[in-house]
Design a protein around this motif. Structure first.
Motif, mmCIF file in Angstrom:
data_model
loop_
_atom_site.group_PDB
_atom_site.id
_atom_site.type_symbol
_atom_site.label_atom_id
_atom_site.label_comp_id
_atom_site.label_asym_id
_atom_site.label_seq_id
_atom_site.Cartn_x
_atom_site.Cartn_y
_atom_site.Cartn_z
ATOM 1 N N PRO A 4 31.447 -8.098 1.973
ATOM 2 C CA PRO A 4 30.676 -8.476 3.169
ATOM 3 C C PRO A 4 29.516 -7.630 3.369
ATOM 4 O O PRO A 4 28.404 -8.098 3.891
ATOM 5 N N GLN A 5 29.590 -6.148 3.189
ATOM 6 C CA GLN A 5 28.451 -5.462 3.149
ATOM 7 C C GLN A 5 27.247 -5.833 2.391
ATOM 8 O O GLN A 5 26.239 -5.838 2.743
ATOM 9 N N PHE A 6 27.800 -6.181 1.132
ATOM 10 C CA PHE A 6 26.629 -6.598 0.260
ATOM 11 C C PHE A 6 25.936 -7.871 0.654
ATOM 12 O O PHE A 6 24.708 -7.828 0.251
ATOM 13 N N LEU A 7 26.819 -8.836 1.047
ATOM 14 C CA LEU A 7 26.179 -9.909 1.671
ATOM 15 C C LEU A 7 25.266 -9.862 2.719
ATOM 16 O O LEU A 7 24.079 -10.622 2.675
ATOM 17 N N ARG A 8 25.669 -9.061 3.650
ATOM 18 C CA ARG A 8 24.833 -8.748 4.686
ATOM 19 C C ARG A 8 23.525 -8.167 4.378
ATOM 20 O O ARG A 8 22.224 -8.479 4.736
ATOM 21 N N TRP A 9 23.601 -7.112 3.386
ATOM 22 C CA TRP A 9 22.390 -6.354 2.816
ATOM 23 C C TRP A 9 21.481 -7.325 2.004
ATOM 24 O O TRP A 9 20.287 -7.259 2.114
ATOM 25 N N LEU A 10 22.119 -8.335 1.334
ATOM 26 C CA LEU A 10 21.291 -9.401 0.527
ATOM 27 C C LEU A 10 20.627 -10.160 1.743
ATOM 28 O O LEU A 10 19.546 -10.557 1.237
ATOM 29 N N ALA A 11 21.117 -10.638 2.484
ATOM 30 C CA ALA A 11 20.630 -11.712 3.613
ATOM 31 C C ALA A 11 19.372 -10.803 4.211
ATOM 32 O O ALA A 11 18.462 -11.513 4.432
ATOM 33 N N ALA A 12 19.698 -9.629 4.387
ATOM 34 C CA ALA A 12 18.539 -8.948 5.274
ATOM 35 C C ALA A 12 17.447 -8.532 4.368
ATOM 36 O O ALA A 12 16.344 -8.778 4.580
ATOM 37 N N SER A 13 17.605 -8.372 2.789
ATOM 38 C CA SER A 13 16.400 -8.161 1.850
ATOM 39 C C SER A 13 15.886 -9.547 1.911
ATOM 40 O O SER A 13 14.670 -9.507 1.586
ATOM 41 N N ALA A 14 16.323 -10.562 1.792
ATOM 42 C CA ALA A 14 15.769 -12.077 1.556
ATOM 43 C C ALA A 14 14.964 -12.257 2.793
ATOM 44 O O ALA A 14 13.649 -12.600 2.504
ATOM 45 N N CYS A 15 15.444 -11.885 3.840
ATOM 46 C CA CYS A 15 14.614 -12.003 5.143
ATOM 47 C C CYS A 15 13.200 -11.236 5.115
ATOM 48 O O CYS A 15 12.134 -11.432 5.168
ATOM 49 N N ALA A 16 13.488 -9.680 4.794
ATOM 50 C CA ALA A 16 12.486 -8.942 4.594
ATOM 51 C C ALA A 16 11.282 -9.307 3.392
ATOM 52 O O ALA A 16 10.295 -9.229 3.938
ATOM 53 N N ALA A 17 11.952 -10.056 2.533
ATOM 54 C CA ALA A 17 10.967 -10.474 1.593
ATOM 55 C C ALA A 17 10.050 -11.657 2.024
ATOM 56 O O ALA A 17 9.028 -11.648 1.588
ATOM 57 N N THR A 18 10.585 -12.375 2.853
ATOM 58 C CA THR A 18 9.594 -13.479 3.150
ATOM 59 C C THR A 18 8.768 -13.048 4.438
ATOM 60 O O THR A 18 7.502 -13.899 4.802
ATOM 61 N N LEU A 19 8.700 -11.828 4.756
ATOM 62 C CA LEU A 19 7.730 -11.201 5.882
ATOM 63 C C LEU A 19 7.110 -10.315 5.196
ATOM 64 O O LEU A 19 6.229 -9.713 5.907
ATOM 65 N N LEU A 20 6.753 -10.156 3.847
ATOM 66 C CA LEU A 20 5.989 -9.441 3.211
ATOM 67 C C LEU A 20 4.618 -10.032 3.495
ATOM 68 O O LEU A 20 4.290 -11.002 3.489
ATOM 69 N N PRO A 21 3.680 -8.947 3.879
ATOM 70 C CA PRO A 21 2.320 -9.385 4.368
ATOM 71 C C PRO A 21 1.736 -9.888 3.119
ATOM 72 O O PRO A 21 1.532 -9.595 1.836
ATOM 73 N N VAL A 22 0.923 -11.253 3.680
ATOM 74 C CA VAL A 22 0.069 -11.834 2.651
ATOM 75 C C VAL A 22 -1.437 -11.184 3.059
ATOM 76 O O VAL A 22 -1.739 -11.096 4.210
ATOM 77 N N PRO A 23 -2.367 -10.839 1.965
ATOM 78 C CA PRO A 23 -3.649 -10.371 2.303
ATOM 79 C C PRO A 23 -4.164 -11.144 3.155
ATOM 80 O O PRO A 23 -4.234 -12.387 3.175
ATOM 81 N N ALA A 24 -5.028 -10.472 4.397
ATOM 82 C CA ALA A 24 -5.570 -11.311 5.207
ATOM 83 C C ALA A 24 -6.743 -12.177 4.946
ATOM 84 O O ALA A 24 -7.019 -13.312 5.320
ATOM 85 N N ALA A 25 -7.346 -11.881 3.705
ATOM 86 C CA ALA A 25 -8.438 -12.700 3.200
ATOM 87 C C ALA A 25 -7.614 -14.022 2.532
ATOM 88 O O ALA A 25 -8.268 -15.115 2.855
ATOM 89 N N ALA A 26 -6.436 -13.957 1.927
ATOM 90 C CA ALA A 26 -5.935 -15.192 1.564
ATOM 91 C C ALA A 26 -5.392 -16.060 2.720
ATOM 92 O O ALA A 26 -5.394 -17.150 2.470
ATOM 93 N N GLN A 27 -4.954 -15.420 3.853
ATOM 94 C CA GLN A 27 -4.626 -16.176 5.293
ATOM 95 C C GLN A 27 -5.682 -16.824 5.579
ATOM 96 O O GLN A 27 -5.245 -18.150 6.280
ATOM 97 N N THR A 28 -6.652 -16.389 5.631
ATOM 98 C CA THR A 28 -7.899 -17.084 6.440
ATOM 99 C C THR A 28 -8.859 -17.896 5.505
ATOM 100 O O THR A 28 -9.593 -18.491 5.777
ATOM 101 N N TRP A 29 -8.360 -17.705 4.301
ATOM 102 C CA TRP A 29 -9.208 -18.549 3.033
ATOM 103 C C TRP A 29 -8.976 -19.884 3.193
ATOM 104 O O TRP A 29 -7.886 -20.472 3.134
ATOM 105 N N PRO A 30 -10.224 -20.990 2.998
ATOM 106 C CA PRO A 30 -11.402 -20.618 2.882
ATOM 107 C C PRO A 30 -12.077 -20.631 4.522
ATOM 108 O O PRO A 30 -11.684 -21.178 5.238
ATOM 109 N N ALA A 31 -12.953 -19.615 4.563
ATOM 110 C CA ALA A 31 -13.622 -19.737 5.957
ATOM 111 C C ALA A 31 -15.161 -19.638 6.009
ATOM 112 O O ALA A 31 -15.683 -19.854 6.731
#
Length: 325
Positions: A4-31
């Motif tokens: 159960p602890q492993f599954l909670r850790w895995l879920a938290a890790s997956a959520c964190a991965a989706t929140l990894l920052p995308v470079p600002a230039a890529a977010q606003t490209w093309p401007a």
């Protein structure tokens, strides 16, 4: 760690991965507007297809796309300009297989394709045609090879210059058939074509689309085309492959590169946009009439394609001892 602890850790890790920052230039490209630098003269096939993309890409990217011609030094000038540009997705290179040949043929280039660029997307490829002046007593590949052996050192072929796809198609033909033809390089296709029509040279590898009307009018003879399959434009003309030189293939192809370090999200978005354009039925039908076939690959597949083409021509250049002018 309990399950159960492993599954909670895995879920938290997956959520964190989706929140990894995308470079600002890529977010606003093309401007702002995007440039496609064509390292060849205006009016050629590379320029024509670059401008075609520049007309359609704004509908998908929301910004203007401008084409800038920077010819000179065998495509080195324009290519170097892109290599030294910021890796932000706003400057792209329209490349052809002239670039993959130059990786070996021009050792002192101020850039390296694999070191200084990232593959974005292929555009299309077009077959060449081996054409002969009507006075040449050969009507197919086998007869050309026989004639070359009967006239050692006399049968020749013209090209638009050393290292161009037309020249390399001829060298590949010579290598794979173990036949000697005299290469006569010109400074551009027009002079070579004029002399072929006038009978000053015997043979020439040229673009199918350029030579098709000359074939139909009888001004030149179509010996063979150079693709894997017969050309839609000249379906009655056999390929070199089926005419006695198995696995022969030599085409002209085009693609887009970006400076190394361009953010992956930007590269992927460009690839998706180009792929969408070249996959449209009206585009493919229109290009087929011109003798061109659309190419669709993701950036990784196109990168592999570029590397393999570099290796293909490197082997030929080294084996045939071809030197740049």
């Amino acid at each position: 760690m309990k399950r159960p602890q492993f599954l909670r850790w895995l879920a938290a890790s997956a959520c964190a991965a989706t929140l990894l920052p995308v470079p600002a230039a890529a977010q606003t490209w093309p401007a702002r507007p995007i440039r496609i630098i064509v390292p060849f003269a205006a009016g050629g096939s590379a320029d024509v297809y670059a401008r075609f993309l520049a007309q359609r890409l704004p509908d998908l990217l929301g910004q203007p796309v401008v084409v800038e011609n920077r010819p000179g030094a065998g495509a080195v000038i324009g290519t170097e300009a892109v290599a030294k540009s910021p890796a932000d997705g706003y400057t792209l290179l329209l490349m052809s297989n002239t670039h993959t040949v130059n990786e070996t043929l021009v050792p002192n280039r101020p850039y390296n394709l694999t070191r200084d660029f990232v593959a974005v997307a292929p555009i299309n490829y077009a077959d060449l045609i081996l054409a002969a002046h009507p006075s040449v007593p050969a009507n197919n590949v086998r007869e050309v090879l026989k004639l070359a052996k009967e006239r050692p050192g006399k049968l020749n072929y013209a090209s638009s210059g050393t290292g161009t796809p037309y020249h390399m198609a001829g060298e590949l033909f010579k290598s794979m058939s173990s036949t000697y033809l005299v290469h006569i390089p010109y400074k551009g296709s027009s002079g070579a074509r004029t002399d072929l029509l006038g009978g000053q040279v015997d043979l020439m590898f040229d673009a199918v689309t350029t030579m098709v009307e000359q074939v139909k009018s009888g001004k030149v003879k179509a010996i063979a085309t150079t693709g894997k399959q017969r050309s839609v434009v000249l379906p009655d003309v056999p390929t070199v492959h089926e005419s006695g030189i198995p696995n022969y293939e030599a085409t002209i192809w085009l693609g887009l590169l970006a400076p190394k370090g361009t953010p992956a999200p930007v590269v992927n978005r460009l690839n998706e946009a180009v792929s969408k354009i070249v996959s449209q039925p009206d585009v493919q039908q229109g290009w087929a009439k011109q003798g061109a076939t659309a190419m669709v690959m993701n950036p990784q597949a196109f990168d592999k394609y570029v590397h393999e083409d570099i290796e293909k021509w490197a082997k030929l250049i080294k084996a045939a001892h071809i030197k740049a002018d």
